[in-house]
Design a protein around this motif. Sequence first.
Motif, PDB file in Angstrom:
ATOM      1  N   ASP A  82       0.784  -1.151  -0.086  1.00 58.80           N
ATOM      2  CA  ASP A  82       0.045  -0.014   0.051  1.00 58.80           C
ATOM      3  C   ASP A  82       0.878   1.104  -0.046  1.00 58.80           C
ATOM      4  O   ASP A  82       1.955   1.325   0.525  1.00 58.80           O
ATOM      5  CB  ASP A  82      -1.004   0.031   1.187  1.00 58.80           C
ATOM      6  CG  ASP A  82      -1.951  -0.920   1.233  1.00 58.80           C
ATOM      7  OD1 ASP A  82      -2.116  -1.895   0.218  1.00 58.80           O
ATOM      8  OD2 ASP A  82      -2.854  -1.159   2.160  1.00 58.80           O
ATOM      9  N   LEU A  83       0.508   2.284  -0.719  1.00 60.83           N
ATOM     10  CA  LEU A  83       1.122   3.495  -0.653  1.00 60.83           C
ATOM     11  C   LEU A  83      -0.026   4.709   0.175  1.00 60.83           C
ATOM     12  O   LEU A  83      -0.773   4.706  -0.257  1.00 60.83           O
ATOM     13  CB  LEU A  83       1.263   4.100  -2.073  1.00 60.83           C
ATOM     14  CG  LEU A  83       1.936   5.417  -2.285  1.00 60.83           C
ATOM     15  CD1 LEU A  83       3.349   5.734  -1.515  1.00 60.83           C
ATOM     16  CD2 LEU A  83       1.828   6.037  -3.753  1.00 60.83           C
ATOM     17  N   LEU A  84       0.650   5.172   1.114  1.00 62.85           N
ATOM     18  CA  LEU A  84       0.345   6.068   1.846  1.00 62.85           C
ATOM     19  C   LEU A  84       0.901   7.503   1.452  1.00 62.85           C
ATOM     20  O   LEU A  84       2.220   7.689   1.181  1.00 62.85           O
ATOM     21  CB  LEU A  84       0.422   6.228   3.386  1.00 62.85           C
ATOM     22  CG  LEU A  84      -0.073   5.041   4.086  1.00 62.85           C
ATOM     23  CD1 LEU A  84      -0.013   4.866   5.620  1.00 62.85           C
ATOM     24  CD2 LEU A  84      -1.673   4.802   3.803  1.00 62.85           C
ATOM     25  N   SER A  85      -0.049   8.385   0.758  1.00 62.74           N
ATOM     26  CA  SER A  85       0.726   9.935   0.193  1.00 62.74           C
ATOM     27  C   SER A  85      -0.026  10.915   0.729  1.00 62.74           C
ATOM     28  O   SER A  85      -1.377  10.750   0.976  1.00 62.74           O
ATOM     29  CB  SER A  85       0.813   9.587  -1.342  1.00 62.74           C
ATOM     30  OG  SER A  85      -0.401   9.397  -1.808  1.00 62.74           O
ATOM     31  N   PHE A  86       0.265  12.151   0.668  1.00 61.19           N
ATOM     32  CA  PHE A  86      -0.274  13.133   0.991  1.00 61.19           C
ATOM     33  C   PHE A  86       0.067  14.505   0.158  1.00 61.19           C
ATOM     34  O   PHE A  86       0.793  14.459  -0.440  1.00 61.19           O
ATOM     35  CB  PHE A  86      -0.216  13.552   2.733  1.00 61.19           C
ATOM     36  CG  PHE A  86       1.162  14.089   2.839  1.00 61.19           C
ATOM     37  CD1 PHE A  86       1.387  15.619   2.911  1.00 61.19           C
ATOM     38  CD2 PHE A  86       2.389  13.446   2.811  1.00 61.19           C
ATOM     39  CE1 PHE A  86       2.440  16.061   3.324  1.00 61.19           C
ATOM     40  CE2 PHE A  86       3.474  13.978   2.964  1.00 61.19           C
ATOM     41  CZ  PHE A  86       3.601  15.543   3.137  1.00 61.19           C
ATOM     42  N   ALA A  87      -0.935  15.383   0.270  1.00 61.84           N
ATOM     43  CA  ALA A  87      -0.436  17.120  -0.296  1.00 61.84           C
ATOM     44  C   ALA A  87      -1.068  17.897   0.712  1.00 61.84           C
ATOM     45  O   ALA A  87      -1.874  17.843   1.398  1.00 61.84           O
ATOM     46  CB  ALA A  87      -1.654  17.063  -1.574  1.00 61.84           C
ATOM     47  N   ILE A  88       0.055  18.789   0.654  1.00 59.41           N
ATOM     48  CA  ILE A  88      -0.137  20.031   1.579  1.00 59.41           C
ATOM     49  C   ILE A  88      -1.267  21.075   0.888  1.00 59.41           C
ATOM     50  O   ILE A  88      -0.956  21.558  -0.411  1.00 59.41           O
ATOM     51  CB  ILE A  88       0.946  20.824   1.760  1.00 59.41           C
ATOM     52  CG1 ILE A  88       2.062  20.031   2.526  1.00 59.41           C
ATOM     53  CG2 ILE A  88       0.865  22.234   2.495  1.00 59.41           C
ATOM     54  CD1 ILE A  88       3.491  20.546   2.558  1.00 59.41           C
ATOM     55  N   ILE A  89      -2.128  21.602   1.464  1.00 58.77           N
ATOM     56  CA  ILE A  89      -3.177  22.306   0.984  1.00 58.77           C
ATOM     57  C   ILE A  89      -2.526  23.886   0.984  1.00 58.77           C
ATOM     58  O   ILE A  89      -1.752  24.260   1.870  1.00 58.77           O
ATOM     59  CB  ILE A  89      -4.703  22.589   1.867  1.00 58.77           C
ATOM     60  CG1 ILE A  89      -4.991  21.220   1.885  1.00 58.77           C
ATOM     61  CG2 ILE A  89      -5.409  23.715   1.484  1.00 58.77           C
ATOM     62  CD1 ILE A  89      -6.302  21.126   2.677  1.00 58.77           C
ATOM     63  N   THR A  90      -2.825  24.560  -0.196  1.00 57.07           N
ATOM     64  CA  THR A  90      -2.152  25.803  -0.471  1.00 57.07           C
ATOM     65  C   THR A  90      -3.421  26.691  -1.127  1.00 57.07           C
ATOM     66  O   THR A  90      -4.251  26.332  -1.418  1.00 57.07           O
ATOM     67  CB  THR A  90      -1.124  25.779  -1.513  1.00 57.07           C
ATOM     68  OG1 THR A  90      -1.678  25.589  -2.735  1.00 57.07           O
ATOM     69  CG2 THR A  90      -0.090  24.784  -1.336  1.00 57.07           C
ATOM     70  N   ASP A  91      -3.249  28.007  -0.665  1.00 58.06           N
ATOM     71  CA  ASP A  91      -4.374  29.005  -0.791  1.00 58.06           C
ATOM     72  C   ASP A  91      -3.451  30.347  -1.341  1.00 58.06           C
ATOM     73  O   ASP A  91      -2.271  30.361  -1.743  1.00 58.06           O
ATOM     74  CB  ASP A  91      -5.035  29.348   0.406  1.00 58.06           C
ATOM     75  CG  ASP A  91      -6.207  30.361   0.076  1.00 58.06           C
ATOM     76  OD1 ASP A  91      -6.522  30.128  -1.137  1.00 58.06           O
ATOM     77  OD2 ASP A  91      -6.919  30.646   1.227  1.00 58.06           O
ATOM     78  N   ASP A  92      -4.169  31.417  -1.790  1.00 57.30           N
ATOM     79  CA  ASP A  92      -3.851  32.824  -2.119  1.00 57.30           C
ATOM     80  C   ASP A  92      -2.855  33.339  -1.202  1.00 57.30           C
ATOM     81  O   ASP A  92      -3.339  33.129   0.100  1.00 57.30           O
ATOM     82  CB  ASP A  92      -4.738  33.665  -2.424  1.00 57.30           C
ATOM     83  CG  ASP A  92      -5.752  33.313  -3.709  1.00 57.30           C
ATOM     84  OD1 ASP A  92      -5.025  32.473  -4.486  1.00 57.30           O
ATOM     85  OD2 ASP A  92      -6.819  33.591  -3.811  1.00 57.30           O
TER      86      ASP A  92
END
Length: 410
Positions: A335-345
């Motif tokens: 299994d692959l656990l992966s993530f993304a950081i939320i970005t905004d203006d």
Amino acid sequence: MSAAASTLSLSISAVPLTSKGSGSREISRKNSNGMPSPYWQIFAPNSSKNGPKYACRQAIGSQFPLCAAAYWFTVQELPMCYSAMVRSDYAKFVREYGAKLSLKNFYELFYRRLGDSSILIPKSVEAAFEMPQSEAERDIKMAIAQYAADREKELLADLETQRARLAKATAKLQVKFTKTAAADQRIATKKIPWYEEKIAKLHQTRLSAIDSRIFPGSYVPVMVMEYGERVLKLMRYHCRPSHVPESFDKEFPGCYNARKDSLKGFWRHQYGKTHGVIVISRFYEHVPRHLAEGRQSLQPGEKPGTVVVEFWPEPEQDLVLACVWARWTAPGVPDLLSFAIITDDPPPEVRAVGHDRCVVPIRPKDIDTWLQPEQSTYEQLDAILDPSARPYFRHALLTGETPDAEEQES
């Protein structure tokens, strides 16, 4: 390991298919093998004044789940948050955030790394196991030591190859000049100190600033909620949603960040379902050099360039960054656990330096609510990401140590 300043990212816009118009031309999106992709057909406006934007629709017969047949989607080149200095002091995590380590997750990744060079783990994460307190932690320390020994053996072999290459090229040049020998001498002269430095770093016990920085593709401690408890798990910093093929990573290399305005579109399978946070002290961005230096325009004859700028909160404090994550599964592979950081203006002080995105910190009091999104409405989750939670960011041009890069010239 670090990404380029501008990376493809999806920004979803609900435009009816009938808006294609006659001024578009169909082009083929190619996959990593250079063959036309079975998932997408891309339509690019003929007019160049529209910039690097493309409209794409689902290919006939495709089952790719990210693209609804009833809509067009816009793909834009956007500067992205590409690096951060992550907190990996686990004793402090437990004390300040009440999170426990998923030793099973850490153990599996450190041992898998022995046979999988694509698993990149920052040295600061390894350092947490220098003084193991349990049998599982001792096993992890053994895996770290074995990896270092294997890596040193590889580097020493490569170093000897380059030394022999240099000696052979130098001997040839003493007899007769050839372009091949000159190139071998130049490349080997450049590679030898690079390998020597890499070997020396394997034995370095004192951490440097670069050892705590994370880059797309590296594995990072992410705090999630499991059975009502805060848990730290290592996840890859480049999210692969659970419903996409493995080729997604190469097709969409910019998915280490999740745009806030795309959370209910592109990231709808994660937003409101699988949330996490990482704790950092500062983050880094590629920006135009003249803007970073406080100049609004280039000087006569000056060529455009970029620099890396370091941002940190004022007053200095931990930044608890909102993330979305996914568990990707497939038969016959881990299994692959992966993530993304939320970005905004960005806030004004970040925009003034030349960057148009910013990480999204949340208040510590909102951590549990964020980590259990199924118990909240979208309106409540959106409120947690409100810009008022952000501190003021100071900045400085980054100097000194930079991330390692493998030599491309052979």
